[in-house]
Design a protein around this motif. Structure first.
Motif, PDB file in Angstrom:
ATOM      1  N   PRO A 270       0.829  -1.202   0.000  1.00 41.06           N
ATOM      2  CA  PRO A 270       0.000   0.000   0.000  1.00 41.06           C
ATOM      3  C   PRO A 270       0.872   1.264   0.000  1.00 41.06           C
ATOM      4  N   HIS A 271       0.257   2.391  -0.324  1.00 36.99           N
ATOM      5  CA  HIS A 271       0.938   3.692  -0.238  1.00 36.99           C
ATOM      6  C   HIS A 271       2.301   3.710  -0.936  1.00 36.99           C
ATOM      7  N   PRO A 272       2.434   3.208  -2.135  1.00 37.21           N
ATOM      8  CA  PRO A 272       3.785   3.129  -2.723  1.00 37.21           C
ATOM      9  C   PRO A 272       4.440   4.489  -2.928  1.00 37.21           C
ATOM     10  N   GLU A 273       3.661   5.539  -3.121  1.00 38.12           N
ATOM     11  CA  GLU A 273       4.304   6.829  -3.348  1.00 38.12           C
ATOM     12  C   GLU A 273       4.981   7.350  -2.084  1.00 38.12           C
ATOM     13  N   GLN A 274       4.625   6.777  -0.927  1.00 39.52           N
ATOM     14  CA  GLN A 274       5.316   7.155   0.303  1.00 39.52           C
ATOM     15  C   GLN A 274       6.615   6.378   0.474  1.00 39.52           C
ATOM     16  N   PHE A 275       6.753   5.281  -0.264  1.00 35.80           N
ATOM     17  CA  PHE A 275       7.925   4.422  -0.113  1.00 35.80           C
ATOM     18  C   PHE A 275       8.517   4.136  -1.494  1.00 35.80           C
TER      19      PHE A 275
ATOM     20  N   GLY B  61       1.052  -7.434  -5.925  1.00 35.17           N
ATOM     21  CA  GLY B  61       0.732  -6.192  -6.607  1.00 35.17           C
ATOM     22  C   GLY B  61       0.962  -4.983  -5.737  1.00 35.17           C
ATOM     23  N   TYR B  62       0.632  -3.837  -6.311  1.00 34.84           N
ATOM     24  CA  TYR B  62       0.834  -2.551  -5.653  1.00 34.84           C
ATOM     25  C   TYR B  62      -0.462  -1.749  -5.696  1.00 34.84           C
ATOM     26  N   GLU B  63      -0.649  -0.981  -4.676  1.00 30.38           N
ATOM     27  CA  GLU B  63      -1.771  -0.056  -4.623  1.00 30.38           C
ATOM     28  C   GLU B  63      -1.361   1.214  -5.370  1.00 30.38           C
TER      29      GLU B  63
END
Length: 392
Positions: A279-284, A296-298
């Motif tokens: 989750p929250h890939p743009e934060q990581f 998968g990715y959110e």
């Protein structure tokens, strides 16, 4: 203001003496202080709150498919949540709904899930993983449950670091930094320290009456906010602003060494036949390059929506390079709903958080994003079916 089934009474304002001596804070715990605390930590719902849960403000009769693999029931009963979902989506004919409580494994309609905090050693950051299972696969799962229990207790300990940063000499620099960032005056600082000390004392006295799920940073902010409403000259919003600044500093310093490594969690989940979503890939950002064994990715949720189209394209490009065509990375969207927001009094929850609903992910239907999804050969229906097959 109410929380749980208890209503926190709007008591007369206290005298404006502003005597915020810390010795008095811990030596003079009133019945109202106790009542306020027990009201905040109560997990029982009043009849009015039950009605708030089962009667959503809006329905979506045209939505045929509901996917919800990132949401938090908290202490709201599943039967009430089920009623809400039935009211919201009366025309649905396909669904995949799995709860993901923070560091707690819960089961819904044959599936179990959790959102677990862990440590990505490659780039030295705390990350979160959404983990999902067929319920029968985790009926025992002693190792996984032990890992979740340890992580839950460790995360809860952050509240005590939070209070320590406000009260203890070792946290003085952190508090000073937060004061500078927020422009808080001395009266506000004294007030926040006074009620933080009072809360710490009450928690010690009421340990047996405090549900584990309520031991989190939000408890301090809610307790101080309620008390600020009773004090002339103290702005509740300013008090919360100061607390948020301290919390941000504490979270930044919170040791990661006691979290399990992401690789350890992934290995255990896979051994149980579970699925894993980032989750929250743009934060990581670095996690996209870590090549973890995930499903998968959110690419969208209410907190992470700026780079949705970019993330869809990035996953699509990765899938073109995969030789294992049966393990393509799936594209997920998450609503990140916290159900306790549905029972809070008006004006006490940020509108953006209040608007979140289980299975409500409008990005699936936005024209630009639909174009990107088409190029990636993905859709909500395909993800539901593919992920369900992987969890079978």
């Amino acid at each position: 203001m109410s929380s749980g089934s208890l209503t926190i009474k709007a008591s007369p304002p206290v005298e404006a003496s502003h005597d915020f001596n810390l010795e008095r804070a811990v030596g003079d715990i009133s019945e109202l202080d106790i009542e306020t605390y027990l009201g905040i930590v109560s997990t029982e719902l009043s009849p009015e709150q039950e009605q708030q849960v089962i009667n959503p403000p809006q329905t979506y009769p045209k939505q045929k498919r509901v996917m919800a693999v990132h949401w938090h029931p908290e202490w709201i009963p599943f039967d009430l949540i089920s009623t809400r979902i039935n009211v919201m989506y009366p025309g649905r004919d396909e669904e995949l709904i799995i709860p993901t409580q923070h560091n707690q494994l819960l089961t819904w309609d044959g599936y179990s899930g959790a959102e677990i905090d862990c440590y990505a050693s490659g780039f030295r950051r705390k990350v979160q993983l959404l983990i999902h299972f067929k319920a029968e696969n985790v009926a025992e799962a002693h190792v996984l449950k032990s890992m979740l229990s340890h992580t839950f207790r460790y995360r809860s300990s952050q509240l005590f670091d939070f209070m320590g940063a406000i009260l203890d000499p070792a946290g003085e620099a952190d508090l000073d930094q937060a004061v500078q960032e927020t422009g808080a005056n001395q009266l506000l600082v004294d007030f926040v320290r006074f009620y933080t000390a009072k809360l710490r004392k009450i928690m010690d006295q009421q340990e047996a009456n405090t549900p584990d799920i309520m031991i989190k940073n939000k408890l301090l902010m809610e307790f101080v906010q309620v008390q600020a409403q009773r004090h002339p000259g103290v702005n509740p919003a300013r008090a919360v602003l100061l607390l948020k600044a301290v919390k941000k500093i504490v979270k930044r310093k919170f040791s990661l060494e006691y979290f399990f490594r992401a690789s350890e969690v992934i290995e255990e989940v896979r051994s149980l036949g579970g699925g894993i979503v980032i989750p929250h890939p743009e934060q990581f950002w670095p996690i996209l390059l870590a090549n973890y064994d995930v499903d998968g990715y959110e690419v969208w949720n209410p907190q992470s929506r700026e780079y949705t189209e970019f993330l869809i394209k990035a996953l699509s490009e990765q899938n073109k390079d995969y030789s294992r065509t049966d393990r393509q990375l799936l594209i997920f969207m998450g609503d990140d709903t916290h159900m306790s927001a549905k029972i809070k009094p008006p004006g006490t929850v940020e509108p953006a958080k209040l608007e979140r609903e289980i299975g409500l992910q409008p990005a699936w239907d936005e024209l630009a994003i639909r174009k990107s999804l088409s190029l990636a050969d993905s859709s909500r229906a395909k993800v539901i079916r593919s992920y369900r097959e992987r969890l079978a």
